[in-house]
Design an enzyme around this catalytic site. Structure first.
Site, short mmCIF file in Angstrom:
data_model
loop_
_atom_site.label_atom_id
_atom_site.label_comp_id
_atom_site.label_asym_id
_atom_site.label_seq_id
_atom_site.Cartn_x
_atom_site.Cartn_y
_atom_site.Cartn_z
N LYS A 113 45.68 46.78 28.61
CA LYS A 113 45.13 46.27 30.01
C LYS A 113 45.28 47.39 31.04
CE LYS A 113 47.16 42.13 30.59
NZ LYS A 113 47.42 40.71 31.13
N GLU A 136 40.42 43.41 18.85
CA GLU A 136 39.27 43.06 19.37
C GLU A 136 38.99 43.19 20.76
OE1 GLU A 136 35.95 39.69 17.91
OE2 GLU A 136 37.11 39.23 19.51
N ASN A 167 29.81 36.09 30.79
CA ASN A 167 31.19 35.49 30.66
C ASN A 167 31.20 34.01 31.09
OD1 ASN A 167 34.13 35.70 30.54
ND2 ASN A 167 34.02 35.87 32.45
P1 0O2 Z 1 44.21 42.31 39.63
O1 0O2 Z 1 45.27 42.50 40.77
O2 0O2 Z 1 43.36 40.83 40.09
O3 0O2 Z 1 43.30 43.47 38.99
P2 0O2 Z 1 48.15 37.25 31.41
O4 0O2 Z 1 48.19 36.01 31.42
O5 0O2 Z 1 49.51 37.79 32.42
O6 0O2 Z 1 48.55 37.94 30.09
P3 0O2 Z 1 46.25 38.48 33.30
O7 0O2 Z 1 45.51 39.49 33.01
O8 0O2 Z 1 47.44 38.45 34.38
O9 0O2 Z 1 46.95 38.10 32.11
O10 0O2 Z 1 45.52 37.13 33.58
P4 0O2 Z 1 44.23 36.60 33.41
O11 0O2 Z 1 44.02 35.05 33.73
O12 0O2 Z 1 43.78 37.05 31.91
O13 0O2 Z 1 43.12 37.39 34.35
C1 0O2 Z 1 43.28 38.71 34.38
C2 0O2 Z 1 42.81 39.40 35.62
O14 0O2 Z 1 41.17 39.26 35.69
C3 0O2 Z 1 43.56 38.88 36.78
O15 0O2 Z 1 43.77 40.15 37.54
C4 0O2 Z 1 42.48 37.96 37.92
O16 0O2 Z 1 42.44 38.19 38.91
C5 0O2 Z 1 41.21 38.73 37.18
N1 0O2 Z 1 39.89 37.80 37.15
C6 0O2 Z 1 39.96 36.61 36.42
N2 0O2 Z 1 38.85 36.03 36.78
C7 0O2 Z 1 37.88 36.92 37.53
C8 0O2 Z 1 36.88 36.57 38.16
O17 0O2 Z 1 36.25 35.81 37.92
N3 0O2 Z 1 36.35 37.79 39.13
C9 0O2 Z 1 37.27 38.66 39.31
N4 0O2 Z 1 36.72 39.98 40.10
N5 0O2 Z 1 38.58 38.87 38.65
C10 0O2 Z 1 38.86 37.87 37.90
P5 0O2 Z 1 45.14 40.48 37.63
O18 0O2 Z 1 45.57 40.91 36.03
O19 0O2 Z 1 45.98 39.63 38.30
O20 0O2 Z 1 45.14 41.86 38.52
P1 0O2 Z 2 39.33 32.63 21.28
O1 0O2 Z 2 40.12 33.64 21.04
O2 0O2 Z 2 39.21 31.22 21.52
O3 0O2 Z 2 37.93 33.39 21.92
P2 0O2 Z 2 34.43 33.35 13.94
O4 0O2 Z 2 35.34 33.20 14.87
O5 0O2 Z 2 34.78 33.41 12.43
O6 0O2 Z 2 33.24 32.43 13.70
P3 0O2 Z 2 34.47 36.06 13.71
O7 0O2 Z 2 33.71 36.73 12.63
O8 0O2 Z 2 36.06 36.04 13.57
O9 0O2 Z 2 33.65 34.70 14.09
O10 0O2 Z 2 34.05 37.16 14.94
P4 0O2 Z 2 33.15 36.97 15.78
O11 0O2 Z 2 31.84 36.16 15.80
O12 0O2 Z 2 32.32 38.47 16.07
O13 0O2 Z 2 33.89 36.83 17.41
C1 0O2 Z 2 34.42 35.51 17.70
C2 0O2 Z 2 34.93 35.45 18.89
O14 0O2 Z 2 33.70 35.77 19.77
C3 0O2 Z 2 35.14 34.03 19.44
O15 0O2 Z 2 36.69 33.98 19.23
C4 0O2 Z 2 34.78 33.77 20.93
O16 0O2 Z 2 35.63 34.68 21.79
C5 0O2 Z 2 33.76 34.82 20.86
N1 0O2 Z 2 32.11 34.07 20.46
C6 0O2 Z 2 31.63 34.10 19.31
N2 0O2 Z 2 30.56 33.23 19.22
C7 0O2 Z 2 30.68 32.42 20.44
C8 0O2 Z 2 29.84 31.28 20.89
O17 0O2 Z 2 28.90 30.91 20.05
N3 0O2 Z 2 30.31 30.96 22.08
C9 0O2 Z 2 31.61 31.31 22.78
N4 0O2 Z 2 31.98 30.84 23.86
N5 0O2 Z 2 32.13 32.39 22.50
C10 0O2 Z 2 31.97 33.10 21.07
P5 0O2 Z 2 37.35 32.56 19.03
O18 0O2 Z 2 37.55 32.64 17.52
O19 0O2 Z 2 36.51 31.40 19.50
O20 0O2 Z 2 38.49 32.59 19.59
#
Ligand code: 0O2
Ligand code: 0O2
Length: 206
Positions: A19, A138, A147
């Site tokens: 990250k 991954e 997304n």
């Molecule tokens: P900054 O300052 O926004 O760059 P964690 O749960 O702690 O492991 P994390 O990374 O804190 O993980 O949280 P999360 O929910 O995975 O989100 C990761 C970052 O993506 C956060 O920024 C959110 O602000 C940003 N984010 C999520 N959704 C959106 C979106 O729709 N648009 C934009 N522009 N940003 C989004 P950080 O990490 O707080 O840092």
């Molecule tokens: P998470 O963490 O909930 O996202 P498999 O999981 O066995 O079906 P494989 O071979 O492991 O598939 O990997 P693949 O298909 O390359 O990638 C799996 C991941 O891609 C999923 O994770 C999703 O994050 C995303 N993905 C794949 N297909 C779809 C889909 O049809 N819809 C959505 N929304 N996401 C998808 P997981 O397992 O869901 O875990």
């Protein structure tokens, strides 16, 4: 600490490092007033329950998890435009601190569900007190539009377990088409949008 916490520790370390590194790329682009192909980054370690379910579904034993389950550490990179995806892919490919071992292009080969994203499996070395542990991670690269669709579909899938009522299935297909259209439209005005964004970020910096 229990056994799972110890097992997952290098994965947590890896996602924290990844990250920081990926957000660093964004900062580098911003500092030099160039459009960043990375919009934002999220990451997670797969919950233990999901690891157990997936291992049982795919016949992976506990001892084989490190080499056979590649999404215990998962990173997602969001971008504005479809063209940014390959730029990010190439940036990752050029790095010396991670190695691409597999790629899945669900953009060229959209999944039947309508899912689009570019998946990369990397090997990533994590330094621990007991030496280096090479873990798999991954990285999913997708546009904001991809997304949006995937997030909504994932929640619905959780509820319906893939058995969608006909109407929902149809709506999701329509939404996937609309998300694709949105990406196409935005690609056509990419340069215009990036110029405007650069202009505003310069103004803000002043
Ligand atoms: P900054 O300052 O926004 O760059 P964690 O749960 O702690 O492991 P994390 O990374 O804190 O993980 O949280 P999360 O929910 O995975 O989100 C990761 C970052 O993506 C956060 O920024 C959110 O602000 C940003 N984010 C999520 N959704 C959106 C979106 O729709 N648009 C934009 N522009 N940003 C989004 P950080 O990490 O707080 O840092
Ligand atoms: P998470 O963490 O909930 O996202 P498999 O999981 O066995 O079906 P494989 O071979 O492991 O598939 O990997 P693949 O298909 O390359 O990638 C799996 C991941 O891609 C999923 O994770 C999703 O994050 C995303 N993905 C794949 N297909 C779809 C889909 O049809 N819809 C959505 N929304 N996401 C998808 P997981 O397992 O869901 O875990």
């Amino acid at each position: 600490m229990d056994e799972w916490s110890v097992f997952l520790s290098p994965y947590r370390q890896a996602i924290d490092e990844l990250k920081i590194k990926l957000k660093g790329i964004r900062q580098e682009y911003k500092l030099t007033n160039r459009s960043s192909p990375i919009e934002f980054v999220t990451a997670r370690v797969k919950p233990v329950q999901s690891i157990i379910e997936k291992a049982s579904k795919n016949n992976i034993s506990y001892d084989e998890l490190r080499k056979d389950m590649y999404d215990i550490a998962g990173v997602r990179i969001m971008c504005q435009f479809v063209d940014d995806i390959m730029i990010i892919r190439d940036l990752i490919d050029k790095r010396e601190d991670m190695r691409i071992i597999e790629e899945r292009d669900y953009i060229k080969h959209t999944k039947e569900s309508g899912y689009r994203s570019y998946h990369i499996i990397i090997e990533y070395p994590v330094s621990t007190v007991d030496g280096t542990v090479n873990i798999l991670a991954e990285i999913q690269i997708r546009t904001l539009s991809m997304n949006f669709w995937a997030t909504i579909e994932h929640s619905l899938n959780y509820k319906y377990k893939g058995e969608y009522p006909v109407e929902i299935k149809e709506r999701l297909q329509n939404a996937a088409d609309a998300a694709y259209q949105l990406d196409q439209e935005m690609s056509l005005i990419r340069e215009e949008v990036q110029e405007a964004q650069k202009f505003f970020s310069k103004k803000r910096n002043i």
